[in-house]
Design a protein around this motif. Structure first.
Motif, PDB file in Angstrom:
ATOM      1  N   ALA A 226       0.836  -1.209   0.000  1.00 57.50           N
ATOM      2  CA  ALA A 226       0.000   0.000   0.000  1.00 57.50           C
ATOM      3  C   ALA A 226       0.863   1.248   0.000  1.00 57.50           C
ATOM      4  O   ALA A 226       2.013   1.235   0.449  1.00 57.50           O
ATOM      5  CB  ALA A 226      -0.908   0.008   1.223  1.00 57.50           C
ATOM      6  N   ARG A 227       0.293   2.319  -0.501  1.00 62.27           N
ATOM      7  CA  ARG A 227       0.995   3.593  -0.453  1.00 62.27           C
ATOM      8  C   ARG A 227       0.995   4.128   0.977  1.00 62.27           C
ATOM      9  O   ARG A 227       0.015   3.966   1.701  1.00 62.27           O
ATOM     10  CB  ARG A 227       0.316   4.605  -1.370  1.00 62.27           C
ATOM     11  CG  ARG A 227       0.383   4.231  -2.841  1.00 62.27           C
ATOM     12  CD  ARG A 227      -0.247   5.305  -3.707  1.00 62.27           C
ATOM     13  NE  ARG A 227      -0.198   4.950  -5.116  1.00 62.27           N
ATOM     14  CZ  ARG A 227      -0.657   5.734  -6.082  1.00 62.27           C
ATOM     15  NH1 ARG A 227      -1.192   6.902  -5.799  1.00 62.27           N
ATOM     16  NH2 ARG A 227      -0.581   5.340  -7.337  1.00 62.27           N
ATOM     17  N   PRO A 228       2.069   4.796   1.409  1.00 66.76           N
ATOM     18  CA  PRO A 228       2.112   5.348   2.764  1.00 66.76           C
ATOM     19  C   PRO A 228       1.089   6.472   2.943  1.00 66.76           C
ATOM     20  O   PRO A 228       0.756   7.186   2.004  1.00 66.76           O
ATOM     21  CB  PRO A 228       3.552   5.875   2.886  1.00 66.76           C
ATOM     22  CG  PRO A 228       3.999   6.119   1.477  1.00 66.76           C
ATOM     23  CD  PRO A 228       3.315   5.062   0.650  1.00 66.76           C
ATOM     24  N   GLY A 229       0.592   6.590   4.164  1.00 63.48           N
ATOM     25  CA  GLY A 229      -0.295   7.698   4.499  1.00 63.48           C
ATOM     26  C   GLY A 229      -1.762   7.434   4.250  1.00 63.48           C
ATOM     27  O   GLY A 229      -2.604   8.291   4.537  1.00 63.48           O
ATOM     28  N   VAL A 230      -2.111   6.229   3.727  1.00 62.63           N
ATOM     29  CA  VAL A 230      -3.510   6.001   3.395  1.00 62.63           C
ATOM     30  C   VAL A 230      -4.389   5.936   4.646  1.00 62.63           C
ATOM     31  O   VAL A 230      -5.546   6.373   4.635  1.00 62.63           O
ATOM     32  CB  VAL A 230      -3.660   4.719   2.539  1.00 62.63           C
ATOM     33  CG1 VAL A 230      -3.278   3.467   3.329  1.00 62.63           C
ATOM     34  CG2 VAL A 230      -5.078   4.602   2.006  1.00 62.63           C
ATOM     35  N   LEU A 231      -3.863   5.407   5.761  1.00 60.38           N
ATOM     36  CA  LEU A 231      -4.665   5.356   6.987  1.00 60.38           C
ATOM     37  C   LEU A 231      -4.953   6.755   7.516  1.00 60.38           C
ATOM     38  O   LEU A 231      -6.063   7.032   7.995  1.00 60.38           O
ATOM     39  CB  LEU A 231      -3.960   4.509   8.049  1.00 60.38           C
ATOM     40  CG  LEU A 231      -3.943   2.994   7.815  1.00 60.38           C
ATOM     41  CD1 LEU A 231      -3.170   2.301   8.919  1.00 60.38           C
ATOM     42  CD2 LEU A 231      -5.361   2.438   7.736  1.00 60.38           C
ATOM     43  N   ARG A 232      -3.964   7.634   7.418  1.00 63.74           N
ATOM     44  CA  ARG A 232      -4.192   9.027   7.859  1.00 63.74           C
ATOM     45  C   ARG A 232      -5.241   9.688   6.973  1.00 63.74           C
ATOM     46  O   ARG A 232      -6.095  10.445   7.445  1.00 63.74           O
ATOM     47  CB  ARG A 232      -2.880   9.813   7.817  1.00 63.74           C
ATOM     48  CG  ARG A 232      -1.886   9.420   8.894  1.00 63.74           C
ATOM     49  CD  ARG A 232      -0.758  10.432   9.003  1.00 63.74           C
ATOM     50  NE  ARG A 232      -0.008  10.540   7.752  1.00 63.74           N
ATOM     51  CZ  ARG A 232       1.032   9.777   7.433  1.00 63.74           C
ATOM     52  NH1 ARG A 232       1.421   8.826   8.283  1.00 63.74           N
ATOM     53  NH2 ARG A 232       1.691   9.943   6.304  1.00 63.74           N
ATOM     54  N   GLU A 233      -5.165   9.418   5.671  1.00 62.40           N
ATOM     55  CA  GLU A 233      -6.144   9.986   4.746  1.00 62.40           C
ATOM     56  C   GLU A 233      -7.545   9.485   5.070  1.00 62.40           C
ATOM     57  O   GLU A 233      -8.511  10.250   5.074  1.00 62.40           O
ATOM     58  CB  GLU A 233      -5.768   9.610   3.309  1.00 62.40           C
ATOM     59  CG  GLU A 233      -6.647  10.268   2.249  1.00 62.40           C
ATOM     60  CD  GLU A 233      -6.242   9.883   0.839  1.00 62.40           C
ATOM     61  OE1 GLU A 233      -6.842  10.412  -0.108  1.00 62.40           O
ATOM     62  OE2 GLU A 233      -5.319   9.051   0.683  1.00 62.40           O
ATOM     63  N   ALA A 234      -7.650   8.190   5.367  1.00 60.49           N
ATOM     64  CA  ALA A 234      -8.954   7.621   5.699  1.00 60.49           C
ATOM     65  C   ALA A 234      -9.469   8.164   7.023  1.00 60.49           C
ATOM     66  O   ALA A 234     -10.673   8.434   7.174  1.00 60.49           O
ATOM     67  CB  ALA A 234      -8.850   6.097   5.765  1.00 60.49           C
ATOM     68  N   ALA A 235      -8.583   8.335   7.995  1.00 62.76           N
ATOM     69  CA  ALA A 235      -9.013   8.831   9.303  1.00 62.76           C
ATOM     70  C   ALA A 235      -9.555  10.249   9.225  1.00 62.76           C
ATOM     71  O   ALA A 235     -10.350  10.673  10.079  1.00 62.76           O
ATOM     72  CB  ALA A 235      -7.844   8.773  10.286  1.00 62.76           C
ATOM     73  N   ALA A 236      -9.159  10.998   8.206  1.00 65.76           N
ATOM     74  CA  ALA A 236      -9.636  12.371   8.054  1.00 65.76           C
ATOM     75  C   ALA A 236     -10.967  12.449   7.316  1.00 65.76           C
ATOM     76  O   ALA A 236     -11.545  13.535   7.193  1.00 65.76           O
ATOM     77  CB  ALA A 236      -8.592  13.204   7.310  1.00 65.76           C
ATOM     78  N   ASN A 237     -11.465  11.321   6.835  1.00 70.01           N
ATOM     79  CA  ASN A 237     -12.711  11.299   6.087  1.00 70.01           C
ATOM     80  C   ASN A 237     -13.879  10.959   7.012  1.00 70.01           C
ATOM     81  O   ASN A 237     -13.826   9.965   7.735  1.00 70.01           O
ATOM     82  CB  ASN A 237     -12.611  10.280   4.951  1.00 70.01           C
ATOM     83  CG  ASN A 237     -13.787  10.364   3.990  1.00 70.01           C
ATOM     84  OD1 ASN A 237     -14.912  10.037   4.324  1.00 70.01           O
ATOM     85  ND2 ASN A 237     -13.509  10.817   2.769  1.00 70.01           N
ATOM     86  N   LYS A 238     -14.947  11.747   6.956  1.00 69.82           N
ATOM     87  CA  LYS A 238     -16.074  11.554   7.877  1.00 69.82           C
ATOM     88  C   LYS A 238     -16.748  10.203   7.698  1.00 69.82           C
ATOM     89  O   LYS A 238     -17.283   9.631   8.673  1.00 69.82           O
ATOM     90  CB  LYS A 238     -17.101  12.667   7.692  1.00 69.82           C
ATOM     91  CG  LYS A 238     -17.764  12.699   6.311  1.00 69.82           C
ATOM     92  CD  LYS A 238     -18.756  13.835   6.174  1.00 69.82           C
ATOM     93  CE  LYS A 238     -19.393  13.859   4.781  1.00 69.82           C
ATOM     94  NZ  LYS A 238     -20.357  14.985   4.632  1.00 69.82           N
ATOM     95  N   HIS A 239     -16.732   9.668   6.478  1.00 69.18           N
ATOM     96  CA  HIS A 239     -17.425   8.402   6.245  1.00 69.18           C
ATOM     97  C   HIS A 239     -16.742   7.234   6.955  1.00 69.18           C
ATOM     98  O   HIS A 239     -17.400   6.238   7.281  1.00 69.18           O
ATOM     99  CB  HIS A 239     -17.541   8.130   4.747  1.00 69.18           C
ATOM    100  CG  HIS A 239     -18.432   9.106   4.057  1.00 69.18           C
ATOM    101  ND1 HIS A 239     -19.800   9.113   4.237  1.00 69.18           N
ATOM    102  CD2 HIS A 239     -18.154  10.142   3.228  1.00 69.18           C
ATOM    103  CE1 HIS A 239     -20.334  10.093   3.533  1.00 69.18           C
ATOM    104  NE2 HIS A 239     -19.360  10.737   2.910  1.00 69.18           N
TER     105      HIS A 239
END
Length: 466
Positions: A226-239
């Motif tokens: 996986a690309r780095p940072g995807v969990l942080r990106e997901a955590a910032a999404n309200k859904h």
């Protein structure tokens, strides 16, 4: 595509692209199905060990020198549930770091530790509660297997087959809860209720078999990284958080009820271990079987619509449980619980089907606004994979809440489960409101409609991996 051995890292497949029709039909589907079969086996054993204490506590009584109270037994059930939930995120990440085959080997063989400890200590009279708490915490590693297995299998299949593959993978793993409860029932029926170590002994060779099968028949694929940072990106999404809230109500209920059901029957109706074990396995079995049906139904009616009506049914089922408990009706109580198990399985499938639909809708909106299609759908895949991992971890914590509520309710002055059941009913009502307000009334209402064939989306080779 080439396969090569990397020193110290096991077998890897390079250039994996299941969206390529020619590759998929010629060889990809055979490799994918082989990996799916042995992934299910490993996850099945992991779920069984994760839930082993839901069986072992039924044996614990003064007759074997373990006179624990119902409150202490609920604590033993809660501990592996909590640890398993916490481990889901690192387990999912480990697959992207070490490879699916390599991590499956490790996550299988490590199950020997808590199972061996359970085998040794569970028939030692006078063993203190804290020893069993530590062993219970160690069995939590089995709960992490779900996240790593789902992350791995997602990579092997094209999007048009992922619902089917993930449904089989999840359902086959979930049935591990019912399987170990059947094993417990057979041990009690054939050897009596004073030999809990037999349950652990049966699983020790099965763990070895699962480990060897993973080593011999599974593969690592380069596309899993996986690309780095995807969990942080997901955590910032309200859904991410709305879906996690709903998954607490679905998977949290399934795993929480699965762990607690035998103890609830023992406490509510003063059942013997044999009587409790005779019913305990049915709920997890029905919930596991119904999960793929929830995904199939959502393909046709839409995940949000199926989730809404399932939560309505769970609210009614919990009300029926309260009514049955007030009348002391065992038949109605068990029937209502069976309905709840089936509905949790359906809703597990429907909520997971909502995730790719939500992010596909965001990608479509981005393209409509002038965004680049390949990048938009690549982001949708990344976000879907990350949210599946986060929601899975948070949802499993719902099982901890279920068991804490039962422990508190049965430990109160009333000494019944009414307070716990009332709190579950309120949560299901909130899930109904969230599903309707966020996904059926507003901008995402179109995501309930069946999606176009995902094979038309950009391939993984073009768009990168989630």
């Amino acid at each position: 595509m080439t396969t090569r051995a990397l020193a110290g890292r096991g077998r890897w497949i390079e250039g994996w692209d299941p969206e390529n029709e020619e590759f998929w039909e010629s060889s990809g589907k055979h490799v994918a199905r082989r990996n799916l079969i042995f992934s299910i086996l490993s996850e099945h054993i992991g779920f069984s060990i994760w839930s082993i204490w839901s069986v072992l506590v039924l044996f614990m009584s003064p007759s074997i020198g373990l006179p624990f109270t119902p409150s202490e037994k609920f604590l033993l059930v809660i501990t592996p549930n909590l640890v398993g939930a916490v481990l889901r995120l690192p387990y999912a990440a480990a697959v992207t770091r070490f490879g699916g085959r390599n991590w499956t080997i490790f996550s299988s063989v490590i199950l020997l530790v808590p199972t061996g400890l359970a085998f040794f200590f569970v028939q030692q009279p006078g063993t203190p509660l804290w020893v069993f708490m530590l062993i219970g915490a160690a069995t939590g590693v089995g709960g992490g297997n779900f996240a790593s297995s789902m992350t791995n299998i997602t990579t092997f299949f094209p999007q048009r087959h992922q619902g089917w593959a993930l449904g089989l993978n999840a359902g086959g793993g979930n049935i591990g809860v019912a399987t170990i409860q059947v094993v417990g029932l057979l041990v009690i029926a054939l050897a009596g209720n004073t030999h809990p170590s037999y349950v652990a002994a049966i699983y020790l060779p099965l763990i070895v078999v699962a480990t060897l099968c993973a080593a011999l028949f599974m593969d690592n694929v380069d596309a899993v990284r996986a690309r780095p940072g995807v969990l942080r990106e997901a955590a910032a999404n309200k859904h991410t958080w709305w879906i996690s809230f709903l998954y607490i109500g679905t998977f949290g209920s399934f795993i929480g009820y699965s762990f607690a059901f035998g103890l609830v029957l023992q406490t509510e109706f003063h059942f013997t271990p044999l009587q409790a074990a005779s019913w305990t396995f049915l709920g997890p079995l029905m919930g596991s079987i119904s999960r793929p049906f929830g995904g199939w139904l959502s393909d046709r009616l839409g995940g949000a619509r199926v989730s809404l009506w399932t939560f309505v049914g769970m609210t009614a089922g919990t009300g029926a449980l309260l009514f049955a408990a007030s009348r002391g009706s065992f038949g109605l109580y068990v029937a209502a619980f069976m309905v709840l198990f089936v509905l949790t399985g359906i809703c597990n499938g429907s909520v997971y089907k909502m995730i790719p639909a939500i992010f596909a809708k965001e990608a479509e909106d981005d393209v409509t606004d002038g965004g680049e299609a390949v990048a938009a759908f690549a982001r949708a895949r990344r976000m879907s994979g990350a949210v599946i991992g986060i929601a899975g971890a948070i949802g499993a914590l719902g099982g901890v809440g279920i068991n804490l509520a039962f422990r508190s309710s049965y430990g109160s002055a009333a000494a019944n489960g009414d307070a716990a059941l009332t709190s579950f009913l309120v949560y299901y009502v909130l899930c109904v409101l969230v599903t309707w307000a966020v996904y059926l009334r507003g901008a995402f209402k179109n995501s309930v409609a069946p999606r176009p064939d995902p094979a038309q989306a950009p391939s993984k080779a073009e768009a990168g991996r989630a």
